[in-house]
Structure formats: structure tokens, C-alpha cells
Design a protein around this motif. Structure first.
Motif, PDB file in Angstrom:
ATOM      1  N   VAL A  99      -9.244  43.281 -49.967  1.00 27.78           N
ATOM      2  CA  VAL A  99     -10.659  43.433 -49.655  1.00 27.78           C
ATOM      3  C   VAL A  99     -10.869  43.036 -48.196  1.00 27.78           C
ATOM      4  CG1 VAL A  99     -11.246  41.120 -50.522  1.00 27.78           C
ATOM      5  CG2 VAL A  99     -13.023  42.852 -50.375  1.00 27.78           C
ATOM      6  N   ASP A 100     -11.704  43.792 -47.517  1.00 26.32           N
ATOM      7  CA  ASP A 100     -12.098  43.488 -46.154  1.00 26.32           C
ATOM      8  C   ASP A 100     -13.538  42.999 -46.217  1.00 26.32           C
ATOM      9  OD1 ASP A 100     -11.355  43.522 -43.323  1.00 26.32           O
ATOM     10  OD2 ASP A 100     -12.976  44.984 -43.142  1.00 26.32           O
ATOM     11  N   ILE A 101     -13.744  41.737 -45.889  1.00 24.34           N
ATOM     12  CA  ILE A 101     -15.052  41.098 -46.017  1.00 24.34           C
ATOM     13  C   ILE A 101     -15.790  41.215 -44.687  1.00 24.34           C
ATOM     14  CG2 ILE A 101     -16.227  38.909 -46.487  1.00 24.34           C
ATOM     15  CD1 ILE A 101     -13.632  38.167 -48.113  1.00 24.34           C
ATOM     16  N   PRO A 102     -17.000  41.774 -44.719  1.00 25.05           N
ATOM     17  CA  PRO A 102     -17.734  41.948 -43.461  1.00 25.05           C
ATOM     18  C   PRO A 102     -18.150  40.611 -42.846  1.00 25.05           C
ATOM     19  CG  PRO A 102     -18.928  42.954 -45.314  1.00 25.05           C
ATOM     20  CD  PRO A 102     -17.714  42.291 -45.871  1.00 25.05           C
ATOM     21  N   PRO A 103     -18.374  40.605 -41.546  1.00 26.11           N
ATOM     22  CA  PRO A 103     -18.821  39.381 -40.875  1.00 26.11           C
ATOM     23  C   PRO A 103     -20.103  38.846 -41.493  1.00 26.11           C
ATOM     24  CG  PRO A 103     -18.350  41.105 -39.266  1.00 26.11           C
ATOM     25  CD  PRO A 103     -18.286  41.740 -40.630  1.00 26.11           C
ATOM     26  N   GLY A 104     -20.158  37.547 -41.687  1.00 25.12           N
ATOM     27  CA  GLY A 104     -21.370  36.908 -42.178  1.00 25.12           C
ATOM     28  C   GLY A 104     -21.600  36.975 -43.669  1.00 25.12           C
ATOM     29  N   ALA A 105     -20.700  37.613 -44.435  1.00 22.17           N
ATOM     30  CA  ALA A 105     -20.883  37.716 -45.891  1.00 22.17           C
ATOM     31  C   ALA A 105     -20.441  36.420 -46.572  1.00 22.17           C
ATOM     32  CB  ALA A 105     -20.078  38.897 -46.436  1.00 22.17           C
ATOM     33  N   TRP A 106     -21.300  35.915 -47.455  1.00 25.74           N
ATOM     34  CA  TRP A 106     -20.930  34.746 -48.256  1.00 25.74           C
ATOM     35  C   TRP A 106     -19.831  35.168 -49.220  1.00 25.74           C
ATOM     36  CZ3 TRP A 106     -22.629  30.246 -46.703  1.00 25.74           C
ATOM     37  CH2 TRP A 106     -23.908  30.115 -46.144  1.00 25.74           C
ATOM     38  N   HIS A 107     -18.760  34.372 -49.295  1.00 26.79           N
ATOM     39  CA  HIS A 107     -17.658  34.725 -50.192  1.00 26.79           C
ATOM     40  C   HIS A 107     -16.876  33.494 -50.632  1.00 26.79           C
ATOM     41  CE1 HIS A 107     -15.891  34.639 -46.164  1.00 26.79           C
ATOM     42  NE2 HIS A 107     -14.712  34.384 -46.743  1.00 26.79           N
ATOM     43  N   SER A 108     -16.140  33.682 -51.699  1.00 26.30           N
ATOM     44  CA  SER A 108     -15.220  32.685 -52.218  1.00 26.30           C
ATOM     45  C   SER A 108     -14.148  33.447 -52.970  1.00 26.30           C
ATOM     46  CB  SER A 108     -15.943  31.708 -53.154  1.00 26.30           C
ATOM     47  OG  SER A 108     -15.041  30.713 -53.624  1.00 26.30           O
ATOM     48  N   LEU A 109     -13.195  32.703 -53.526  1.00 27.17           N
ATOM     49  CA  LEU A 109     -12.184  33.329 -54.374  1.00 27.17           C
ATOM     50  C   LEU A 109     -11.786  32.356 -55.462  1.00 27.17           C
ATOM     51  CD1 LEU A 109      -9.056  32.148 -53.697  1.00 27.17           C
ATOM     52  CD2 LEU A 109      -9.597  33.281 -51.562  1.00 27.17           C
ATOM     53  N   VAL A 110     -11.295  32.920 -56.552  1.00 21.77           N
ATOM     54  CA  VAL A 110     -10.804  32.134 -57.677  1.00 21.77           C
ATOM     55  C   VAL A 110      -9.417  32.645 -58.016  1.00 21.77           C
ATOM     56  CG1 VAL A 110     -11.141  31.549 -60.118  1.00 21.77           C
ATOM     57  CG2 VAL A 110     -13.126  31.691 -58.575  1.00 21.77           C
ATOM     58  N   SER A 111      -8.441  31.748 -58.011  1.00 22.42           N
ATOM     59  CA  SER A 111      -7.078  32.104 -58.406  1.00 22.42           C
ATOM     60  C   SER A 111      -7.029  32.231 -59.918  1.00 22.42           C
ATOM     61  CB  SER A 111      -6.093  31.030 -57.932  1.00 22.42           C
ATOM     62  OG  SER A 111      -4.793  31.338 -58.392  1.00 22.42           O
ATOM     63  N   LEU A 112      -6.461  33.319 -60.401  1.00 15.76           N
ATOM     64  CA  LEU A 112      -6.426  33.597 -61.833  1.00 15.76           C
ATOM     65  C   LEU A 112      -5.028  33.524 -62.433  1.00 15.76           C
ATOM     66  CD1 LEU A 112      -8.917  36.605 -61.775  1.00 15.76           C
ATOM     67  CD2 LEU A 112      -9.406  34.215 -62.397  1.00 15.76           C
ATOM     68  N   ALA A 113      -4.013  33.302 -61.612  1.00 18.22           N
ATOM     69  CA  ALA A 113      -2.643  33.253 -62.121  1.00 18.22           C
ATOM     70  C   ALA A 113      -1.808  32.314 -61.262  1.00 18.22           C
ATOM     71  CB  ALA A 113      -2.025  34.654 -62.118  1.00 18.22           C
ATOM     72  N   PRO A 114      -0.852  31.628 -61.885  1.00 21.12           N
ATOM     73  CA  PRO A 114       0.064  30.802 -61.101  1.00 21.12           C
ATOM     74  C   PRO A 114       0.830  31.658 -60.088  1.00 21.12           C
ATOM     75  CG  PRO A 114       0.308  30.353 -63.446  1.00 21.12           C
ATOM     76  CD  PRO A 114      -0.572  31.563 -63.311  1.00 21.12           C
ATOM     77  N   ASN A 115       1.249  31.033 -59.008  1.00 20.12           N
ATOM     78  CA  ASN A 115       2.067  31.680 -57.977  1.00 20.12           C
ATOM     79  C   ASN A 115       1.347  32.802 -57.226  1.00 20.12           C
ATOM     80  OD1 ASN A 115       4.373  30.036 -58.657  1.00 20.12           O
ATOM     81  ND2 ASN A 115       4.592  31.349 -60.456  1.00 20.12           N
ATOM     82  N   THR A 116       0.031  32.725 -57.156  1.00 21.76           N
ATOM     83  CA  THR A 116      -0.738  33.736 -56.430  1.00 21.76           C
ATOM     84  C   THR A 116      -0.647  33.466 -54.931  1.00 21.76           C
ATOM     85  OG1 THR A 116      -2.242  34.159 -58.269  1.00 21.76           O
ATOM     86  CG2 THR A 116      -3.065  34.669 -56.055  1.00 21.76           C
ATOM     87  N   VAL A 117      -0.333  34.523 -54.186  1.00 23.21           N
ATOM     88  CA  VAL A 117      -0.243  34.430 -52.729  1.00 23.21           C
ATOM     89  C   VAL A 117      -0.894  35.678 -52.137  1.00 23.21           C
ATOM     90  CG1 VAL A 117       1.274  34.224 -50.712  1.00 23.21           C
ATOM     91  CG2 VAL A 117       1.948  33.157 -52.881  1.00 23.21           C
ATOM     92  N   PHE A 118      -1.710  35.466 -51.104  1.00 26.78           N
ATOM     93  CA  PHE A 118      -2.295  36.614 -50.408  1.00 26.78           C
ATOM     94  C   PHE A 118      -2.135  36.440 -48.909  1.00 26.78           C
ATOM     95  CE2 PHE A 118      -5.828  33.641 -50.881  1.00 26.78           C
ATOM     96  CZ  PHE A 118      -6.545  33.742 -49.714  1.00 26.78           C
ATOM     97  N   PHE A 119      -2.158  37.580 -48.228  1.00 24.14           N
ATOM     98  CA  PHE A 119      -2.121  37.632 -46.771  1.00 24.14           C
ATOM     99  C   PHE A 119      -3.563  37.676 -46.297  1.00 24.14           C
ATOM    100  CE2 PHE A 119      -2.356  40.381 -42.982  1.00 24.14           C
ATOM    101  CZ  PHE A 119      -1.597  39.637 -42.100  1.00 24.14           C
ATOM    102  N   GLU A 120      -3.869  36.899 -45.272  1.00 20.27           N
ATOM    103  CA  GLU A 120      -5.208  36.853 -44.707  1.00 20.27           C
ATOM    104  C   GLU A 120      -5.136  37.089 -43.210  1.00 20.27           C
ATOM    105  OE1 GLU A 120      -8.662  33.497 -43.820  1.00 20.27           O
ATOM    106  OE2 GLU A 120      -7.218  33.130 -45.422  1.00 20.27           O
ATOM    107  N   THR A 121      -6.097  37.816 -42.720  1.00 20.01           N
ATOM    108  CA  THR A 121      -6.221  37.973 -41.277  1.00 20.01           C
ATOM    109  C   THR A 121      -7.700  37.960 -40.904  1.00 20.01           C
ATOM    110  OG1 THR A 121      -5.542  39.271 -39.340  1.00 20.01           O
ATOM    111  CG2 THR A 121      -6.158  40.512 -41.303  1.00 20.01           C
ATOM    112  N   LYS A 122      -7.969  37.356 -39.750  1.00 17.09           N
ATOM    113  CA  LYS A 122      -9.316  37.337 -39.200  1.00 17.09           C
ATOM    114  C   LYS A 122      -9.205  37.110 -37.701  1.00 17.09           C
ATOM    115  CE  LYS A 122     -10.022  32.532 -40.513  1.00 17.09           C
ATOM    116  NZ  LYS A 122     -10.748  31.618 -41.358  1.00 17.09           N
ATOM    117  N   PRO A 123     -10.239  37.477 -36.966  1.00 22.07           N
ATOM    118  CA  PRO A 123     -10.201  37.263 -35.526  1.00 22.07           C
ATOM    119  C   PRO A 123     -10.121  35.776 -35.188  1.00 22.07           C
ATOM    120  CG  PRO A 123     -11.973  38.770 -36.099  1.00 22.07           C
ATOM    121  CD  PRO A 123     -11.451  38.190 -37.379  1.00 22.07           C
ATOM    122  N   GLY A 124      -9.400  35.474 -34.139  1.00 24.97           N
ATOM    123  CA  GLY A 124      -9.332  34.117 -33.614  1.00 24.97           C
ATOM    124  C   GLY A 124     -10.257  34.016 -32.421  1.00 24.97           C
ATOM    125  N   PRO A 125     -10.186  32.923 -31.745  1.00 22.62           N
ATOM    126  CA  PRO A 125      -9.371  31.753 -32.048  1.00 22.62           C
ATOM    127  C   PRO A 125      -9.973  30.954 -33.194  1.00 22.62           C
ATOM    128  CG  PRO A 125     -10.731  31.281 -30.153  1.00 22.62           C
ATOM    129  CD  PRO A 125     -10.981  32.734 -30.529  1.00 22.62           C
TER     130      PRO A 125
END
Length: 164
Positions: A99-125
Motif C-alpha cells: 500500500v502507498d499511503i498518501p502524505p498526511g493520512a492517519w494510519h496504523s498497522l496490525v501484525s496478524l501472523a508471526p514472522n511478518t516483515v515488510f519493506f518500507e520507504t518514505k522520503p527523508g531525511p
């Protein structure tokens, strides 16, 4: 020039093992070398039971992109009032992996399974004091109410429960 970093099963296993040992049940692994880089790239290992306080990236407005590599999680989007507006399940078997979350959108996440890993990217710094604007209607991560709110979010993901 730095060596390429492999994102393989061994690295994901290491991250998940380490996340399970942390009090917050999550751990990130930065792929970028410096917090001042214009593109922040990281892996996030998140175990069931971790609570990610709803937040947004507003000052400055920054998009954020999650791509699931392993496991299962749900991304939740919220209105300014705190009402859940959308739940986006991500599973390693698809049909939705990111999912690509737009700037300023309220968000969270809930892990639903053991060993869950995701890649994240966002502008820096990365600016620690201004990176996130935490939702005023949600409990803080270290608060006594956090586990009840996580339980509420999990019930919403599974399609049952009303906010008390």
C-alpha cells in the motif's frame, strides 16, 4: 562504494527472531546508511501484539509505502475523528502485497501472523522530533490503554466488534 545488501530468508529470520525479543515486538533494519538521505528504506519485522499508534506524516507532508515480504498484516486508515475509513489486508499469498499511503493520512498497522516483515520507504531525511504526528484520539504506545485499543483494532480487522 558500499556492498549490495541482500534481502533474503536469513536476514528476515534474524529480524523476526530479534523482534520477538523486544518489548515492543518489532524491529526495523535500515537499508539506507544515513538518516539524512533523501530516501529512507527499511525492513520492519512486526510480531502479533505490537501496537503502532496511529499517526501521520504531515510536517512536512510525506507519503509512505509498505510492501509485504512475509507474513500477514493489515493497514488501517483513519479519518481525522479517529473513525476507521479503510482496512487493507496484506498477505504474502496476495492478492494485495502493498500500500502507498498518501502524505498526511492517519494510519496504523496490525501484525496478524508471526514472522511478518515488510519493506518500507518514505522520503527523508529522518527528523526524530517531526517524523510523526501521533493521533490525539488514540492511546500512546506505552500507555495502559494501548493493549485494549489494539484488541479493538484487531476485532475491526476481523469484521466484528464496536468501539466502546
Amino acid at each position: 562504494m558500499p556492498a549490495p545488501q541482500r534481502i533474503d530468508a536469513h536476514l528476515l529470520d534474524q529480524l523476526s527472531r530479534a523482534a520477538r525479543q523486544r518489548p515492543r515486538l518489532r524491529l526495523n533494519h535500515n537499508l539506507h546508511e544515513d538518516y539524512r538521505e533523501s530516501c529512507q528504506r527499511l525492513l520492519n519485522a512486526v510480531e502479533p501484539g505490537t501496537y503502532v499508534c496511529p499517526h501521520r506524516h504531515l510536517d512536512p507532508p510525506r507519503p509512505e509505502c509498505f510492501v509485504l515480504l512475509r507474513g500477514s498484516l493489515a493497514v488501517l486508515l483513519f479519518a481525522d475523528s479517529g473513525d476507521i475509513t479503510e482496512i487493507i489486508p496484506l498477505t504474502a499469498s496476495g492478492p494485495c502485497w502493498g500500500v502507498d499511503i498518501p502524505p498526511g493520512a492517519w494510519h496504523s498497522l496490525v501484525s496478524l501472523a508471526p514472522n511478518t516483515v515488510f519493506f518500507e520507504t518514505k522520503p527523508g531525511p529522518y527528523l526524530p522530533l517531526a517524523d510523526k504526528d501521533f493521533a490525539p484520539w488514540a492511546p500512546a504506545e506505552e500507555s495502559a490503554e494501548a493493549s485494549k485499543y489494539l484488541e479493538f483494532l484487531t476485532l475491526q480487522i476481523h469484521g466484528r466488534g464496536d468501539h466502546a
